[in-house]
Every structure is written in structure tokens, then in C-alpha cells.
Design a protein around this motif. Structure first.
Motif, short mmCIF file in Angstrom:
data_model
loop_
_atom_site.label_atom_id
_atom_site.label_comp_id
_atom_site.label_asym_id
_atom_site.label_seq_id
_atom_site.Cartn_x
_atom_site.Cartn_y
_atom_site.Cartn_z
N ILE A 128 4.18 1.73 2.09
CA ILE A 128 5.18 2.66 1.56
C ILE A 128 4.79 4.09 1.93
CG2 ILE A 128 6.42 3.45 -0.48
CD1 ILE A 128 5.43 0.79 -1.83
N THR A 129 5.62 4.75 2.71
CA THR A 129 5.40 6.14 3.07
C THR A 129 6.31 7.02 2.22
OG1 THR A 129 7.07 6.04 4.82
CG2 THR A 129 4.81 5.50 5.43
N ARG A 130 6.00 8.30 2.18
CA ARG A 130 6.84 9.22 1.41
C ARG A 130 8.04 9.64 2.24
NH1 ARG A 130 4.64 14.36 -1.95
NH2 ARG A 130 3.42 12.67 -2.86
N ALA A 131 9.22 9.53 1.68
CA ALA A 131 10.45 9.88 2.40
C ALA A 131 10.41 11.33 2.85
CB ALA A 131 11.66 9.64 1.50
N GLY A 132 10.69 11.55 4.11
CA GLY A 132 10.73 12.90 4.66
C GLY A 132 9.47 13.29 5.39
N GLU A 133 8.34 12.61 5.10
CA GLU A 133 7.07 12.99 5.72
C GLU A 133 7.01 12.63 7.20
OE1 GLU A 133 3.71 11.56 3.58
OE2 GLU A 133 3.74 13.25 2.19
N GLU A 134 7.86 11.68 7.62
CA GLU A 134 7.82 11.29 9.02
C GLU A 134 8.19 12.44 9.96
OE1 GLU A 134 11.80 10.03 7.24
OE2 GLU A 134 9.69 9.95 6.68
N ASP A 135 8.90 13.44 9.43
CA ASP A 135 9.30 14.59 10.24
C ASP A 135 8.51 15.85 9.90
OD1 ASP A 135 11.33 13.09 11.52
OD2 ASP A 135 12.65 13.38 9.81
N ALA A 136 7.51 15.71 9.02
CA ALA A 136 6.72 16.87 8.61
C ALA A 136 5.86 17.38 9.77
CB ALA A 136 5.85 16.53 7.41
N PRO A 137 5.78 18.69 9.97
CA PRO A 137 5.03 19.25 11.10
C PRO A 137 3.53 19.35 10.82
CG PRO A 137 6.04 21.02 9.87
CD PRO A 137 6.47 19.73 9.19
N SER A 138 2.88 18.22 10.57
CA SER A 138 1.44 18.24 10.35
C SER A 138 0.84 16.93 10.81
CB SER A 138 1.11 18.47 8.86
OG SER A 138 1.43 17.32 8.11
N LEU A 139 -0.42 16.98 11.25
CA LEU A 139 -1.11 15.76 11.67
C LEU A 139 -1.33 14.82 10.50
CD1 LEU A 139 -3.75 17.22 14.17
CD2 LEU A 139 -1.66 15.95 14.72
N GLY A 140 -1.59 15.40 9.32
CA GLY A 140 -1.82 14.57 8.15
C GLY A 140 -0.63 13.69 7.82
N ALA A 141 0.58 14.21 8.06
CA ALA A 141 1.78 13.44 7.77
C ALA A 141 1.98 12.30 8.75
CB ALA A 141 3.00 14.36 7.78
N LEU A 190 0.85 -1.18 0.00
CA LEU A 190 0.00 0.00 0.00
C LEU A 190 0.88 1.23 0.00
CD1 LEU A 190 -3.05 0.89 0.24
CD2 LEU A 190 -2.58 1.23 2.68
N ALA A 191 0.73 2.08 -1.01
CA ALA A 191 1.42 3.36 -1.05
C ALA A 191 0.53 4.35 -0.32
CB ALA A 191 1.67 3.79 -2.49
N TYR A 192 0.96 4.75 0.88
CA TYR A 192 0.10 5.47 1.82
C TYR A 192 0.73 6.81 2.15
CZ TYR A 192 -3.57 5.21 5.46
OH TYR A 192 -4.70 5.41 6.22
N GLU A 193 0.00 7.89 1.85
CA GLU A 193 0.59 9.22 2.00
C GLU A 193 -0.18 10.07 3.00
OE1 GLU A 193 1.29 10.91 -1.86
OE2 GLU A 193 2.85 9.43 -2.27
N GLN A 194 0.10 11.37 2.99
CA GLN A 194 -0.48 12.29 3.97
C GLN A 194 -1.99 12.16 4.04
OE1 GLN A 194 0.47 16.32 4.52
NE2 GLN A 194 2.64 16.12 4.13
N ALA A 195 -2.50 12.29 5.27
CA ALA A 195 -3.94 12.26 5.54
C ALA A 195 -4.59 10.94 5.16
CB ALA A 195 -4.64 13.42 4.84
N GLY A 196 -3.80 9.89 5.04
CA GLY A 196 -4.36 8.58 4.74
C GLY A 196 -4.78 8.38 3.31
#
Length: 255
Positions: free
Chosen positions: A189-202, A136-142
Motif C-alpha cells: 500500500i503506497t500513499r496516494a499522490g506520492e507516485e508523482d512527488a518530486p523526491s527520491l524518497g517518494a 505492507l503499508a510502505y511510505e516515503q523513504a521505505g
């Protein structure tokens, strides 16, 4: 001039020195652009007609669904504008490379890149087998990447089953967390860099319920920006996922 992230990538890969005079500002973002370092060598634009008017390029390249106000205005002003489709899969990439090469008068370079892409892709696909783990390619906000996306075709080529596609998702759409918990994909699969993004969606792709899975791998298994747009660099995403598939579900093991 290129006014779109995806045409930026193709133009940078093919243009002769001094031929490409401006690219979009998004191409300097390493989360979106696999050529972000190379992009620092070019002047940037923000897709405004005024910027194009001042530069007076012989050719403007952009995306079909971007800059809905700019593109018609530039055409009325007499600029040559070539639009590239947002619909991108692995099958469309060689044609897009060759088309950009023809527009830039760089056919030989484009043909070499397109043939290399086709050869490498065919080699990876020839090594697929019945062992097809779920992904599953899973990105911000699900939001998940489903049928018709570049990510979906990359997953298929690498030998994975895309759960979003199997669930009937077309394009990009929310994928319920509860459904992920029920189906327990082999990889998320998450997007590289989003783990540190300052948002709840990330944070959604890193929900504790997903982290509690045993046997599910979660992480940015695709190089940054590698499947943001269709281009020769997408083969890096296919290679990375094919290697992962061979690691977690070697051919010869029934699934």
C-alpha cells in the motif's frame, strides 16, 4: 480553535456552524486530510500562540505530542487546552469522537457518529475468515507502518497480515527492500499522490525490484488521508481494504 491535523478532523465532523473558528493549515492538504475540501471553509492557523491569543477562543484542541512550545504557553496564559493522544487505533476512535463531542457540547451528534462507526466496523470484522493475505503499508523513504499504528489495526480489521508488525516493527520505521523481496507481500500500500512527488524518497515504494513481482499488487488502495488520523472517516479505509481482501483471497480459499 484546533491546532492539530487530527483534532481538526474531529472538530470539523462535529462542530456546530460558527463554533469552530480556526483549524491547522495541514487540513487543507488532500494527501493528509479526508476533509480537505470542507477545510477550505475555515480560517487556518499555523499553531502559533500569537494566533490563539488574538482570537481568544473558549477552547483550544490539539495533539499530545505537537506544539511543545505553544501548548504550555497557552496554558500559562489561562487558555483552556485539551490534548488528544497520538496513540490511535480503531479501538480508540469511538472514544475520541465522544470526547470531542462532549467538549463541543455536541454529544448527540458524536454518539450517532461513534455508534455508526462501531456498527460498520463490527459488520466488516464479522466477515473475516482464515484467508489472510499479507500486506505492507510502505511510505516515503521505505518507512513501513507497524505494530501500534492506526494502519496496523485497519489491516487487521480488514483481514490482512501486516508484515511490518510481524517483523517486530513498532510504530513507523524503515523496512528493508531486501526483506520485501524475500517475503513478497500480496499487496503493498503506497500513499496516494506520492507516485508523482518530486523526491527520491517518494520513489522507494515504486522501486523496480517491487514492480517486478508477479502476483503482488502495488498501489494506493486506501482513500487519500483516510488513515492519517483517528476519526469516523477511517471506516472508509477499512471498507476499501476489506473489499480488496475479499477479491484477492475469498473466504473458503485456504492460505
Amino acid at each position: 480553535m484546533s491546532l492539530n491535523l487530527c483534532t481538526d478532523q474531529l472538530a470539523m465532523a462535529l462542530a456546530a456552524p460558527g463554533q469552530l473558528i480556526s483549524i491547522s493549515f495541514l487540513s487543507r492538504d488532500p494527501m493528509l486530510s479526508p476533509l480537505s475540501e470542507k477545510a477550505t471553509a475555515y480560517p487556518i492557523n499555523h499553531g502559533r500562540a500569537e494566533e490563539v491569543f488574538l482570537e481568544r477562543p473558549n477552547l483550544v484542541v490539539t495533539g499530545t505530542y505537537s506544539l511543545q512550545n505553544t501548548t504550555p504557553l497557552l496554558k500559562r496564559l489561562g487558555f483552556r487546552v485539551e490534548e488528544f493522544s497520538f496513540v490511535q487505533t480503531l479501538d480508540t476512535i469511538p472514544g475520541e469522537i465522544r470526547r470531542m463531542g462532549a467538549l463541543l457540547g455536541r454529544e448527540e451528534r458524536a454518539e450517532a457518529l461513534a455508534r455508526s462507526f462501531e456498527t460498520e466496523l463490527a459488520d466488516i470484522e464479522s466477515r473475516r475468515c482464515e484467508a489472510r493475505p499479507t500486506a505492507l503499508a510502505y511510505e516515503q523513504a521505505g518507512v513501513a507502518l507497524g505494530r501500534g499504528t492506526l494502519a496496523d489495526s485497519v489491516l487487521a480489521a480488514a483481514g490482512f497480515r501486516n508484515l511490518a508488525s510481524e517483523a517486530g516493527i513498532e510504530g513507523m520505521a524503515p523496512f528493508p527492500l531486501e526483506l520485501i523481496v524475500e517475503q513478497k507481500p500480496d499487496i503493498i500500500i503506497t500513499r496516494a499522490g506520492e507516485e508523482d512527488a518530486p523526491s527520491l524518497g517518494a520513489r522507494v515504494p515504486h522501486h523496480p525490484a517491487l514492480r517486478a513481482f508477479s502476483g503482488t499488487r502495488i498501489g494506493p488502495f486506501v482513500p487519500r488521508g483516510a488513515w492519517s488520523c483517528g476519526g469516523p472517516f477511517v471506516i472508509q479505509a477499512v471498507k476499501a481494504l476489506a473489499a480488496l481482501r475479499e477479491e484477492i483471497a475469498p473466504c473458503g480459499e485456504a492460505r
